[in-house]
Design a protein around this motif. Structure first.
Motif, short mmCIF file in Angstrom:
data_model
loop_
_atom_site.label_atom_id
_atom_site.label_comp_id
_atom_site.label_asym_id
_atom_site.label_seq_id
_atom_site.Cartn_x
_atom_site.Cartn_y
_atom_site.Cartn_z
N ALA A 10 0.84 -1.20 0.00
CA ALA A 10 0.00 0.00 0.00
C ALA A 10 0.87 1.25 0.00
CB ALA A 10 -0.93 0.01 1.22
N GLY A 11 0.44 2.25 -0.75
CA GLY A 11 1.14 3.53 -0.80
C GLY A 11 0.18 4.69 -0.63
N LEU A 12 0.70 5.77 -0.13
CA LEU A 12 -0.11 6.95 0.13
C LEU A 12 0.73 8.17 -0.20
CD1 LEU A 12 -2.02 7.57 3.48
CD2 LEU A 12 -0.27 9.17 2.73
N SER A 13 0.11 9.15 -0.87
CA SER A 13 0.81 10.37 -1.26
C SER A 13 2.05 10.02 -2.07
CB SER A 13 1.13 11.21 -0.02
OG SER A 13 1.50 12.52 -0.40
N GLY A 14 3.25 10.44 -1.63
CA GLY A 14 4.45 10.08 -2.36
C GLY A 14 4.66 8.58 -2.43
N ILE A 60 -3.42 8.67 -8.49
CA ILE A 60 -2.24 8.92 -7.64
C ILE A 60 -2.14 10.41 -7.31
CG2 ILE A 60 -1.01 6.89 -8.45
CD1 ILE A 60 0.77 8.65 -10.14
N GLY A 61 -2.67 11.27 -8.17
CA GLY A 61 -2.74 12.69 -7.84
C GLY A 61 -3.70 12.94 -6.70
N SER A 62 -4.80 12.18 -6.66
CA SER A 62 -5.77 12.32 -5.56
C SER A 62 -5.12 11.95 -4.24
CB SER A 62 -6.98 11.40 -5.81
OG SER A 62 -7.59 11.68 -7.04
N SER A 63 -4.35 10.87 -4.23
CA SER A 63 -3.67 10.45 -3.01
C SER A 63 -2.60 11.44 -2.60
CB SER A 63 -3.05 9.06 -3.23
OG SER A 63 -2.37 8.61 -2.09
N SER A 64 -2.15 12.28 -3.55
CA SER A 64 -1.09 13.26 -3.28
C SER A 64 -1.63 14.66 -3.03
CB SER A 64 -0.13 13.33 -4.48
OG SER A 64 0.31 12.07 -4.87
N ASP A 65 -2.95 14.82 -2.93
CA ASP A 65 -3.55 16.15 -2.83
C ASP A 65 -3.50 16.65 -1.38
OD1 ASP A 65 -4.98 18.50 -3.20
OD2 ASP A 65 -6.92 17.49 -3.02
N TYR A 66 -2.31 17.01 -0.96
CA TYR A 66 -2.19 17.60 0.37
C TYR A 66 -2.60 19.07 0.36
CZ TYR A 66 2.02 20.37 -0.59
OH TYR A 66 2.91 21.31 -1.07
N TYR A 67 -2.89 19.62 -0.81
CA TYR A 67 -3.24 21.04 -0.93
C TYR A 67 -4.51 21.40 -0.17
CZ TYR A 67 0.09 20.73 -4.78
OH TYR A 67 1.21 20.51 -5.52
N ALA A 68 -5.40 20.41 0.00
CA ALA A 68 -6.64 20.71 0.72
C ALA A 68 -6.36 21.15 2.15
CB ALA A 68 -7.54 19.48 0.72
N ALA A 69 -5.19 20.79 2.68
CA ALA A 69 -4.83 21.19 4.02
C ALA A 69 -3.94 22.44 4.03
CB ALA A 69 -4.10 20.05 4.74
N LEU A 96 -17.88 12.41 -4.39
CA LEU A 96 -16.94 12.21 -3.29
C LEU A 96 -15.82 13.22 -3.42
CD1 LEU A 96 -16.59 8.32 -3.37
CD2 LEU A 96 -18.08 9.68 -1.90
N SER A 97 -15.43 13.84 -2.31
CA SER A 97 -14.28 14.74 -2.28
C SER A 97 -13.12 13.97 -1.66
CB SER A 97 -14.60 15.99 -1.47
OG SER A 97 -15.66 16.71 -2.05
N ILE A 98 -12.07 13.77 -2.44
CA ILE A 98 -10.97 12.90 -2.02
C ILE A 98 -9.68 13.69 -2.00
CG2 ILE A 98 -9.66 10.85 -2.69
CD1 ILE A 98 -12.23 9.57 -2.80
N VAL A 99 -8.87 13.45 -0.95
CA VAL A 99 -7.63 14.21 -0.76
C VAL A 99 -6.51 13.27 -0.33
CG1 VAL A 99 -8.85 16.33 -0.14
CG2 VAL A 99 -8.19 14.72 1.66
N ASP A 100 -5.34 13.84 -0.17
CA ASP A 100 -4.15 13.14 0.28
C ASP A 100 -4.48 12.30 1.52
OD1 ASP A 100 -1.64 12.61 1.71
OD2 ASP A 100 -0.72 14.02 0.32
N GLY A 101 -4.07 11.03 1.49
CA GLY A 101 -4.35 10.14 2.60
C GLY A 101 -3.67 10.53 3.89
N GLY A 102 -2.75 11.47 3.86
CA GLY A 102 -2.09 11.90 5.08
C GLY A 102 -2.75 13.08 5.75
N ASN A 103 -3.84 13.59 5.18
CA ASN A 103 -4.49 14.76 5.77
C ASN A 103 -5.20 14.45 7.08
OD1 ASN A 103 -3.84 16.93 4.08
ND2 ASN A 103 -5.34 16.31 2.56
N ASP A 104 -5.33 13.17 7.42
CA ASP A 104 -5.90 12.79 8.72
C ASP A 104 -4.80 12.50 9.74
OD1 ASP A 104 -4.91 10.49 7.66
OD2 ASP A 104 -6.74 9.32 7.81
#
Length: 559
Positions: free
Chosen positions: A122-126, A320-329, A377-385
């Motif tokens: 499994a991978g998240l963001s980068g 993969i861009g969705s998983s990298s979308d840290y911009y929402a934060a 659905l609004s989807i963002v970087d998996g690290g935003n939580d």
């Protein structure tokens, strides 16, 4: 810059429209194909066909380290009985290119072959860049993937010379204007077909130029190249090593974001972090899983009813861009991206800093699914939580993972890991005890730092057989006597920096501990990892730990 970009809008070549067409979802009446939600079909096939020989090859590597192993390790790793095989998983955290860089030089320390014997990664963001690009490129060595050496069959290297998270990758303003103009044109077909577009569509097109097959250093700014438009996530099903089950099932993790108040510019109005109760989405080669209980086939992502079927929405770069979308934060850093989308497309009610997916789960489930009534659905970087290690999918009880290798390269203290994201994962798992199991860990970062748990590999769950045994490997600081390299925050990379980074990540992951000294390489490390891999099956067979496994777990287990 923006005025120059808009002035170029009428100068796009006809071949560039191919990229726009390739990126545009299509509708039709194709029947929707139902698949097993946890992709057991592929994993069970791997257990039957691949794992016996994969574990034998792995055992051969462990034996080369010339450490005497307990007899039960040979029995378990040499078994042809699928019911007696161990199941492991790997989770690689976010942090841009730092997360994507991994070293493949593992033969000498006795860990070579473990990845091939792993059912899921499994991978998240980068980390999602690494997981997807490895899978799509037929699973080469990481050095080959990064530098392009020994990569054949149409697979491409990474384009590390250009920043992935920057709006303008060139030092030339004219080239940047043409680049961004083309990026806008590429997503115009999707918009004209009636789909909302956001900055994640722009980010996805950038991901295509950096990580998808077909783009090279020489054609990076070439607008006559489609740069991954039309490459679908489900295309992984056709990659030779995926077909033969030689590579793990690649999983990309992202967060749901839709139940929070937003300001007029698309940014969040109250706070910047998704709470631990958020919905986690898993994208794999077969489908999309929502919070463990709902599934939709990935080929038909975008479909929301039984009468009209959508295809081509599952653009690999968009996912993969969705998983990298840290911009929402951190919306302030991308105001120019939002301005660009606003001035290019008329979408007064569309939130622009998230990835937007037609909700295939609309109306399904219960009140615990906060997006149940959302059209998109609004989807963002998996690290935003705060959980930038994507271990949640691998903790699912139904996957029956015995050993989980958690790689933590998050930037928490001086751009090094401090254990905070690992703690957040434990906190979230405790909220869903029916779905997940998580071993005891320290619940404050001060303990991680004081006990050097981020400076050496640490095993968690050695005495809780009802949970996976987690091998936690963190980037908590450079090995003793080495300069700091792996805490770089650079978004563009020179070959020299990449080489130094890969070398140091190898040392970080294999240094172990000797006589309690952090930084002194443990010559038994490969055997210790193998002991962790077989430990749950050892327990199920009622065998006591012995030999090197007894001493290894005493050395690495946190108590």
């Amino acid at each position: 810059m923006l005025f120059t970009l808009l002035a170029l809008a009428g100068t796009v070549s006809a071949t560039a429209l191919t990229a726009a067409q390739g990126y545009t979802p299509t509708t039709g009446a194709q029947p929707r194909k139902r698949l097993d939600p946890l992709s057991r079909r592929g994993i069970d096939a791997k257990r039957q066909i691949v794992l016996p020989s994969a574990f034998r090859s792995y055992l051969d590597t462990v034996v080369r380290a010339q450490v005497q192993l307990p007899a039960y390790m040979y029995d378990i790793l040499w078994s042809e009985d699928p019911t007696q095989m161990t199941t492991d998983g790997i989770a690689t955290s976010g942090e841009a290119y730092r997360a994507a860089m991994r070293n493949g030089s593992s033969v000498a320390v006795g860990t070579c072959g473990l990845l091939q014997a792993t059912p899921s990664i499994a991978g998240l963001s980068g980390g999602s860049w690494l997981v997807y690009s490895l899978a799509q490129s037929n699973f080469p060595e990481v050095q080959d993937l990064v530098f392009g050496e020994n990569v054949t069959g149409g697979y491409s290297r990474w384009n590390t010379e250009y920043g992935t998270l920057t709006l303008y990758p060139s030092t030339n303003d004219t080239i940047n204007a043409e680049y961004m103009n083309q990026t806008v044109v590429d997503i115009t077909g999707k918009y004209n077909a009636g789909w909302p577009v956001s900055i994640v569509d722009l980010l996805g097109r950038s991901m295509g130029r950096h990580f998808l097959n077909g783009t090279t250093k020489t054609n990076f700014f070439d607008n006559d190249t489609v740069h991954g438009a039309g490459v679908l996530f489900s295309d992984l099903q056709n990659v030779p090593t995926f077909v033969s089950r030689q590579q793990p099932l690649p999983i990309v993790v992202a967060d749901g974001w839709s139940k929070y108040p937003y300001g007029p510019d698309g940014g969040e109005a109250q706070g910047s972090q998704v709470p631990p109760t958020n919905i986690i989405y898993e994208f794999n080669a077969y489908g999309v899983i929502r919070q463990l209980v709902a599934f939709t086939p990935i080929q038909y992502l975008g479909t929301t009813n039984e009468s009209v079927c959508v295809t081509n929405f599952e653009q690999a770069a968009f996912i993969i861009g969705s998983s990298s979308d840290y911009y929402a934060a951190s919306n302030s850093s991308v105001c120019s991206w939002i301005t660009l989308v606003n001035e290019s497309f008329t979408q007064p009610d569309v939130q622009l800093d998230v990835a937007l997916y037609p909700n295939p789960f609309q109306g399904a489930g219960n009140g615990s699914f906060t997006e149940i009534n959302e059209t998109y659905l609004s989807i963002v970087d998996g690290g935003n939580d705060g959980e930038a290690i994507p271990i949640q999918p691998l903790l699912v009880k139904a996957r029956k993972v015995d050993t989980l290798i958690a790689i933590d390269v998050n930037a928490e203290a001086n751009d090094y890991a401090a254990g905070g994201d690992f703690i957040a994962s434990a906190t979230r798992a405790a909220l869903f005890p029916d779905a997940y199991t998580f071993p005891p860990i320290p619940l404050n970062t001060s303990t991680f730092i004081a006990k050097n748990l981020t400076r050496r590999p640490t095993f968690f769950g050695c005495d809780t057989p009802e949970t996976p045994l987690i091998v936690y490997i963190a980037n908590g600081g450079p090995p003793a006597g080495q300069p700091a390299v792996t805490n770089t925050s650079d978004d563009t990379w020179t070959p020299q920096l990449i080489e130094a980074f890969l070398d140091q990540t190898f040392d970080v992951a294999t240094q172990g501990i000797t006589n309690g000294t952090v930084g002194a390489r443990d010559t038994e490390w490969g055997s210790c990892v193998a002991c962790a891999v077989v430990d749950r099956e050892r327990y199920r067979q009622g065998i006591a730990r012995s030999g090197v496994c007894e001493t290894c777990l005493a050395r690495y287990c946190w108590s």
